[in-house]
Design an enzyme around this catalytic site. Sequence first.
Site, PDB file in Angstrom:
ATOM      1  N   LEU A 194      -5.207  -5.827  16.888  1.00 52.11           N
ATOM      2  CA  LEU A 194      -4.987  -6.622  15.679  1.00 52.11           C
ATOM      3  C   LEU A 194      -4.634  -8.062  16.020  1.00 52.11           C
ATOM      4  O   LEU A 194      -5.202  -9.008  15.467  1.00 52.11           O
ATOM      5  CB  LEU A 194      -3.868  -5.998  14.834  1.00 52.11           C
ATOM      6  CG  LEU A 194      -4.206  -4.719  14.086  1.00 52.11           C
ATOM      7  CD1 LEU A 194      -2.954  -4.124  13.459  1.00 52.11           C
ATOM      8  CD2 LEU A 194      -5.253  -4.976  13.017  1.00 52.11           C
ATOM      9  N   ARG A 217       5.089  -4.045  10.073  1.00 48.58           N
ATOM     10  CA  ARG A 217       5.992  -3.129   9.391  1.00 48.58           C
ATOM     11  C   ARG A 217       7.155  -3.932   8.826  1.00 48.58           C
ATOM     12  O   ARG A 217       7.668  -4.843   9.474  1.00 48.58           O
ATOM     13  CB  ARG A 217       6.518  -2.043  10.346  1.00 48.58           C
ATOM     14  CG  ARG A 217       5.500  -0.965  10.679  1.00 48.58           C
ATOM     15  CD  ARG A 217       5.212  -0.079   9.474  1.00 48.58           C
ATOM     16  NE  ARG A 217       4.268   0.997   9.780  1.00 48.58           N
ATOM     17  CZ  ARG A 217       2.964   0.922   9.600  1.00 48.58           C
ATOM     18  NH1 ARG A 217       2.427  -0.202   9.161  1.00 48.58           N
ATOM     19  NH2 ARG A 217       2.187   1.958   9.873  1.00 48.58           N
ATOM     20  N   GLU A 269       8.982   0.812   0.664  1.00 53.47           N
ATOM     21  CA  GLU A 269       7.747   0.650  -0.092  1.00 53.47           C
ATOM     22  C   GLU A 269       7.495   1.861  -0.976  1.00 53.47           C
ATOM     23  O   GLU A 269       7.444   2.982  -0.443  1.00 53.47           O
ATOM     24  CB  GLU A 269       6.570   0.434   0.870  1.00 53.47           C
ATOM     25  CG  GLU A 269       6.698  -0.843   1.678  1.00 53.47           C
ATOM     26  CD  GLU A 269       5.623  -0.988   2.752  1.00 53.47           C
ATOM     27  OE1 GLU A 269       5.503  -2.085   3.302  1.00 53.47           O
ATOM     28  OE2 GLU A 269       4.917   0.020   3.039  1.00 53.47           O
ATOM     29  N   HIS A 283       1.165  -4.123   0.565  1.00 52.19           N
ATOM     30  CA  HIS A 283       0.680  -3.390   1.740  1.00 52.19           C
ATOM     31  C   HIS A 283      -0.828  -3.130   1.647  1.00 52.19           C
ATOM     32  O   HIS A 283      -1.300  -1.990   1.772  1.00 52.19           O
ATOM     33  CB  HIS A 283       1.434  -2.069   1.891  1.00 52.19           C
ATOM     34  CG  HIS A 283       1.447  -1.566   3.308  1.00 52.19           C
ATOM     35  ND1 HIS A 283       2.544  -0.963   3.869  1.00 52.19           N
ATOM     36  CD2 HIS A 283       0.496  -1.576   4.277  1.00 52.19           C
ATOM     37  CE1 HIS A 283       2.278  -0.615   5.118  1.00 52.19           C
ATOM     38  NE2 HIS A 283       1.020  -0.988   5.396  1.00 52.19           N
ATOM     39  N   ILE A 284      -1.567  -4.212   1.466  1.00 49.10           N
ATOM     40  CA  ILE A 284      -3.000  -4.107   1.216  1.00 49.10           C
ATOM     41  C   ILE A 284      -3.846  -4.676   2.343  1.00 49.10           C
ATOM     42  O   ILE A 284      -5.082  -4.523   2.350  1.00 49.10           O
ATOM     43  CB  ILE A 284      -3.328  -4.814  -0.125  1.00 49.10           C
ATOM     44  CG1 ILE A 284      -4.718  -4.411  -0.650  1.00 49.10           C
ATOM     45  CG2 ILE A 284      -3.209  -6.333   0.008  1.00 49.10           C
ATOM     46  CD1 ILE A 284      -4.830  -2.965  -1.035  1.00 49.10           C
ATOM     47  N   ALA A 285      -3.234  -5.342   3.340  1.00 52.55           N
ATOM     48  CA  ALA A 285      -4.015  -6.050   4.363  1.00 52.55           C
ATOM     49  C   ALA A 285      -4.956  -5.127   5.126  1.00 52.55           C
ATOM     50  O   ALA A 285      -6.041  -5.541   5.544  1.00 52.55           O
ATOM     51  CB  ALA A 285      -3.082  -6.772   5.329  1.00 52.55           C
ATOM     52  N   TRP A 286      -4.559  -3.881   5.321  1.00 54.66           N
ATOM     53  CA  TRP A 286      -5.344  -2.924   6.110  1.00 54.66           C
ATOM     54  C   TRP A 286      -6.533  -2.354   5.351  1.00 54.66           C
ATOM     55  O   TRP A 286      -7.456  -1.794   5.946  1.00 54.66           O
ATOM     56  CB  TRP A 286      -4.460  -1.740   6.508  1.00 54.66           C
ATOM     57  CG  TRP A 286      -4.085  -0.871   5.337  1.00 54.66           C
ATOM     58  CD1 TRP A 286      -3.090  -1.092   4.427  1.00 54.66           C
ATOM     59  CD2 TRP A 286      -4.723   0.346   4.919  1.00 54.66           C
ATOM     60  NE1 TRP A 286      -3.060  -0.095   3.481  1.00 54.66           N
ATOM     61  CE2 TRP A 286      -4.049   0.804   3.753  1.00 54.66           C
ATOM     62  CE3 TRP A 286      -5.798   1.089   5.419  1.00 54.66           C
ATOM     63  CZ2 TRP A 286      -4.416   1.961   3.083  1.00 54.66           C
ATOM     64  CZ3 TRP A 286      -6.161   2.252   4.737  1.00 54.66           C
ATOM     65  CH2 TRP A 286      -5.464   2.679   3.592  1.00 54.66           C
TER      66      TRP A 286
END
Length: 317
Positions: A158, A234, A263, A284-287
């Site tokens: 990453l 995280r 979350e 928590h949407i980046a993935w």
Amino acid sequence: MHAVFLDSQTFHSSIKFTVIENVVDSLTCFPLTHPNQIVERAKNADIIITNKVVLTASILDQLPKLTLICISATGTNNVDLVAARARGITVTNVSGYADQAVSQYVLSQILNYFSNITSHNQVTTNNTWQESPTFCVHGKGMTELQGKTLGILGYGSLGKAVGQLATAFGMKLLVSERPESITTREGRVSFERMLSESDIVTLHCPQTPETTNLINQSALEKMQAHALLINTARGGIVDSQALANALKKRAIAHAILDVLEQEPPPRDHPLLDSHITNVTITAHIAWASFEAQERLLTLLAKNIVDFSNDIPTNIVN
């Protein structure tokens, strides 16, 4: 083999689980599972698939048929790995599926921040441009990325993917050594130097006992006042109260957060304070590009097939 997916709702509603169904005898999906529902739902399962459902030692004690836990994520802190190993349960994770999605998210946020895209759009939607005496309304202006220094903590796939895109924009990279390390590998700099010399700090390390609350008051004080902090790793890596205090005091310029330590967060989370105007928070949407979700499931299916064939793949315990 019978598999149960305890929190399938963590995937987009358009995503199908056919690739998993093809490698097990049966698959039962539950959108969400509360702790008191786990044992009943998984009592006949050979395989548990979990994204964020927590599997403790006491829960594993009540699942004697269970042989494999597939974490549908990279992070493993929701499963008691020691307890699973002691009970002969294999635990696997997946990694490398979201490199493109996360790096795209990080760079898009950096571009939006330095180009002030949202603000420039508002110049038109609020009629400022229409009423302007000149052809160009500068508003908040724009700043080029070329020459900016990007500090990266966590230089796995990453971090490297983010670094590659940043380099294409002419940014300089400072790759941090592990904070607790007493030596510095070639091509890396100390954690302290990375913090103090970076215009942007982006986090891509796992959450471990050593990295929990790593970005605390002391770390934030080492950063420059104009610096931007980005966390797509995280939430627990960042001390939320310390960051809230730093943002209120403008000790750093802005924070972009895709993760929080709880979350979904409570309404009174310190970083959701309406008085903090220099923070951007996403859920928590980046993935979660559609492509990344499909890649993840393909990798998870391979973990199951390899386990069935006694091929150790992505075992984390």
